[in-house]
Write an enzyme that holds these catalytic residues in place. Structure first.
Site, PDB file in Angstrom:
ATOM      1  N   ASP A 204      13.437  25.363  34.448  1.00  0.00           N
ATOM      2  CA  ASP A 204      14.616  25.341  35.319  1.00  0.00           C
ATOM      3  C   ASP A 204      14.659  26.641  36.113  1.00  0.00           C
ATOM      4  OD1 ASP A 204      15.373  22.884  34.435  1.00  0.00           O
ATOM      5  OD2 ASP A 204      17.271  23.517  33.530  1.00  0.00           O
ATOM      6  N   ASP A 206      17.126  28.371  37.002  1.00  0.00           N
ATOM      7  CA  ASP A 206      18.231  29.297  36.742  1.00  0.00           C
ATOM      8  C   ASP A 206      18.179  29.939  35.350  1.00  0.00           C
ATOM      9  OD1 ASP A 206      18.878  27.083  35.208  1.00  0.00           O
ATOM     10  OD2 ASP A 206      20.459  26.397  36.556  1.00  0.00           O
ATOM     11  N   TRP A 266      21.948  13.874  36.732  1.00  0.00           N
ATOM     12  CA  TRP A 266      21.903  14.834  35.633  1.00  0.00           C
ATOM     13  C   TRP A 266      21.890  14.153  34.257  1.00  0.00           C
ATOM     14  CZ3 TRP A 266      24.672  16.016  31.354  1.00  0.00           C
ATOM     15  CH2 TRP A 266      24.355  17.234  30.738  1.00  0.00           C
ATOM     16  N   GLU A 269      16.943  12.813  30.735  1.00  0.00           N
ATOM     17  CA  GLU A 269      15.483  12.891  30.852  1.00  0.00           C
ATOM     18  C   GLU A 269      14.869  13.798  29.780  1.00  0.00           C
ATOM     19  OE1 GLU A 269      17.403  14.819  32.497  1.00  0.00           O
ATOM     20  OE2 GLU A 269      16.413  16.754  32.517  1.00  0.00           O
ATOM     21  N   ASP A 270      15.591  14.859  29.430  1.00  0.00           N
ATOM     22  CA  ASP A 270      15.074  15.774  28.406  1.00  0.00           C
ATOM     23  C   ASP A 270      14.982  15.089  27.034  1.00  0.00           C
ATOM     24  OD1 ASP A 270      17.829  15.607  28.472  1.00  0.00           O
ATOM     25  OD2 ASP A 270      18.195  17.732  28.077  1.00  0.00           O
ATOM     26  N   MET A 296      21.458  32.292  31.766  1.00  0.00           N
ATOM     27  CA  MET A 296      21.506  31.267  32.812  1.00  0.00           C
ATOM     28  C   MET A 296      22.366  31.775  33.963  1.00  0.00           C
ATOM     29  SD  MET A 296      22.169  27.254  32.620  1.00  0.00           S
ATOM     30  CE  MET A 296      23.422  26.614  33.669  1.00  0.00           C
ATOM     31  N   HIS A 299      26.407  28.629  37.727  1.00  0.00           N
ATOM     32  CA  HIS A 299      26.452  27.700  38.863  1.00  0.00           C
ATOM     33  C   HIS A 299      27.347  26.520  38.530  1.00  0.00           C
ATOM     34  CE1 HIS A 299      23.968  24.504  37.055  1.00  0.00           C
ATOM     35  NE2 HIS A 299      23.307  25.496  36.441  1.00  0.00           N
ATOM     36  N   ARG A 301      28.008  22.206  39.324  1.00  0.00           N
ATOM     37  CA  ARG A 301      27.125  21.050  39.489  1.00  0.00           C
ATOM     38  C   ARG A 301      26.749  20.890  40.954  1.00  0.00           C
ATOM     39  NH1 ARG A 301      26.285  17.760  35.722  1.00  0.00           N
ATOM     40  NH2 ARG A 301      28.203  18.154  34.604  1.00  0.00           N
TER      41      ARG A 301
HETATM   42  N1  UDH Z   1      17.953  21.565  40.306  1.00  0.00           N
HETATM   43  C1  UDH Z   1      17.821  22.020  41.615  1.00  0.00           C
HETATM   44  N2  UDH Z   1      18.642  21.553  42.570  1.00  0.00           N
HETATM   45  C2  UDH Z   1      19.624  20.656  42.318  1.00  0.00           C
HETATM   46  C3  UDH Z   1      19.770  20.205  40.995  1.00  0.00           C
HETATM   47  C4  UDH Z   1      18.943  20.672  40.009  1.00  0.00           C
HETATM   48  O1  UDH Z   1      16.950  22.831  41.908  1.00  0.00           O
HETATM   49  O2  UDH Z   1      20.342  20.280  43.246  1.00  0.00           O
HETATM   50  C5  UDH Z   1      16.963  21.970  39.279  1.00  0.00           C
HETATM   51  C6  UDH Z   1      17.038  23.434  38.929  1.00  0.00           C
HETATM   52  O3  UDH Z   1      15.764  23.891  38.560  1.00  0.00           O
HETATM   53  C7  UDH Z   1      17.978  23.406  37.748  1.00  0.00           C
HETATM   54  C8  UDH Z   1      17.505  22.153  37.035  1.00  0.00           C
HETATM   55  O4  UDH Z   1      17.180  21.276  38.078  1.00  0.00           O
HETATM   56  O5  UDH Z   1      17.880  24.547  36.968  1.00  0.00           O
HETATM   57  C9  UDH Z   1      18.535  21.551  36.084  1.00  0.00           C
HETATM   58  O6  UDH Z   1      19.753  21.262  36.755  1.00  0.00           O
HETATM   59  P1  UDH Z   1      21.130  21.984  36.406  1.00  0.00           P
HETATM   60  O7  UDH Z   1      20.901  23.444  36.436  1.00  0.00           O
HETATM   61  O8  UDH Z   1      22.186  21.470  37.312  1.00  0.00           O
HETATM   62  O9  UDH Z   1      21.405  21.508  34.920  1.00  0.00           O
HETATM   63  P2  UDH Z   1      22.378  22.238  33.888  1.00  0.00           P
HETATM   64  O10 UDH Z   1      22.299  21.458  32.649  1.00  0.00           O
HETATM   65  O11 UDH Z   1      23.801  22.115  34.618  1.00  0.00           O
HETATM   66  O12 UDH Z   1      22.173  23.693  33.834  1.00  0.00           O
HETATM   67  C10 UDH Z   1      24.740  21.243  34.293  1.00  0.00           C
HETATM   68  C11 UDH Z   1      25.801  21.185  35.382  1.00  0.00           C
HETATM   69  C12 UDH Z   1      26.544  22.458  35.527  1.00  0.00           C
HETATM   70  C13 UDH Z   1      28.025  22.322  35.408  1.00  0.00           C
HETATM   71  C14 UDH Z   1      28.660  23.669  35.302  1.00  0.00           C
HETATM   72  C15 UDH Z   1      30.094  23.606  35.030  1.00  0.00           C
HETATM   73  N3  UDH Z   1      30.600  24.938  34.762  1.00  0.00           N
HETATM   74 MN    MN Z   2      21.428  25.105  35.158  1.00  0.00          MN
END
Ligand code: UDH
Ligand code: MN
Length: 376
Positions: A204, A206, A266, A269-270, A296, A299, A301
């Site tokens: 990822d 981030d 979202w 898949e994992d 992390m 960010h 969604r």
């Molecule tokens: N990613 C992108 N662009 C996008 C979406 C996802 O580059 O538009 C990639 C990126 O590498 C990211 C990964 O996909 O690190 C996973 O997506 P994510 O970071 O959105 O997943 P995470 O589980 O976030 O970290 C969940 C949603 C965040 C909600 C936060 C509420 N405070």
């Molecule tokens: Mn993320």
């Protein structure tokens, strides 16, 4: 009984001795040896796995900056074939890294700080033959700031580990719903076309590693690497977790038929990948919580990455679908491949849920001249 006079004498003598000691301490040579001694003490403390905080402070005090040390690497890149293998444990590793996320730097500055990284984000140690070849595959769309921060930290991190490595940013073209796993399938295919990588880190954009003892090499089993994330207070995730950062060898990847292509949006898949791993008769390995630490970048969604509400239904069927859907069925069209100084960008059309649109009709001839040309 001491008289007042003799008390005074003792007091003067005591102060005199103190003055001598201070004078001695301030002499440069003496100061150096004191510093050296303190250094040794700290080093010992750092290598003892005591309380979490104690260890981290000690290591940070010794080289928390991820760029510390690297100036030791010589620019002269020996091209000869008689380079000896790098040591099994890199001497450049320090342990805990001080990750302070900010963005007041430019991509050019990251480039300047990594003078040994060459076109497309490739690196190999200048002074020894790397024991491992690792590709970093990043599923990506519209996260420029995150990518800059990741490159800032991950380039020197991997150089510390004396790896032969390359960065692949797999950029999903268009605005259609994001598909992380399918992008990683494309990343695997495209990276393996370029080099015989022996390990792929699906990463990822981030997540920033905080300890360089978390080595970016493959294990006997597929590895879930991002086990302790600051956002979850560094607590272990659930038993079958396989998101964030994972590491698979090409053989692992083949055994599980790659990743699923049909998880749009979202989530899910994992867990599908984790199921594939166990279906293929393997288990999941993990670094320790002490070492597999990540920050992390905050960010919200993203647009175009809504929660996949079908994910639980889909996960019920993985045992039937994993062989029919995966690296054997990935359909996509690479739009461009750009070799940037710090990474290779692959922009790809991964299609939509509905399937590939029919190919566009050939352009119609409009002028008389065109028509003549057209008919030969
Ligand atoms: N990613 C992108 N662009 C996008 C979406 C996802 O580059 O538009 C990639 C990126 O590498 C990211 C990964 O996909 O690190 C996973 O997506 P994510 O970071 O959105 O997943 P995470 O589980 O976030 O970290 C969940 C949603 C965040 C909600 C936060 C509420 N405070
Ligand atoms: Mn993320």
């Amino acid at each position: 009984m001491f008289s007042f006079q003799s008390k005074k004498i003792y007091l003067f003598m005591f102060m005199g001795i103190q003055l001598v000691v201070i004078a001695l301490l301030s002499r440069e040579a003496y100061q150096k040896s004191v510093t050296y001694f303190i250094h040794i003490l700290r080093k010992d403390k750092a290598s003892i796995p005591t309380g979490r905080n104690q260890t981290s402070t000690a290591v940070v005090a010794n080289g928390g900056d991820v760029y510390a040390n690297l100036s030791r690497l010589s620019k002269a890149h020996s091209q000869g074939e008689n380079l000896t293998y790098c040591p099994k444990t890199s001497p450049l590793i320090v342990g805990r890294i001080n990750v302070r996320i900010h963005s007041n730097f430019t991509m050019q500055e990251v480039q300047r700080k990594n003078p040994l990284v060459v076109r497309g984000g490739r690196y190999r140690p200048p002074d020894c033959e790397a024991r491992h070849r690792t590709a970093i595959i990043i599923p990506y769309r519209d996260r420029e700031h995150h990518l800059k921060v990741l490159l800032y930290f991950l380039h020197p991190f991997l150089q510390r580990q004396q790896l032969n490595y390359g960065f692949y940013v797999i950029h999903q073209a268009g605005n259609y719903t994001f598909n992380r796993a399918k992008l990683m399938n494309v990343g695997f295919r495209e990276a393996m076309k370029e080099e015989d990588w022996d390990c792929l880190f699906f990463h990822d954009v981030d997540l920033i590693p905080e300890d360089d003892r978390n080595t970016y090499v493959c294990d006997v089993n597929p590895k879930h690497v991002s086990v302790a994330i600051d956002r979850n207070n560094y607590k272990p995730t659930y038993k079958k977790a396989f998101g964030g950062v994972t590491a698979l060898s090409p053989l692992h990847y083949q055994k599980i038929n790659g990743f699923p292509n049909n998880y749009w949006g979202w989530g899910g898949e994992d867990d599908d990948i984790a199921k594939r791993v166990s279906r293929a008769g393997m288990s999941i390995s993990r670094p320790s919580l002490k070492v597999g630490r990540y920050k992390m970048i905050n960010h919200t969604r993203d647009k175009g990455n809504d929660v996949n509400i079908n994910r639980f239904n889909m996960l019920e069927k993985t045992h039937q679908t994993w062989k029919q859907d995966g690296m054997n069925t990935v359909e996509s069209r690479v739009i461009s491949r750009e070799y940037h100084p710090l990474y290779t960008n692959i922009t790809v059309d991964i299609d939509t849920k509905a399937g590939l649109p029919p190919p566009p009709p050939p352009p119609k001839a409009t002028t008389m001249a065109d028509q003549i040309q057209h008919h030969g």
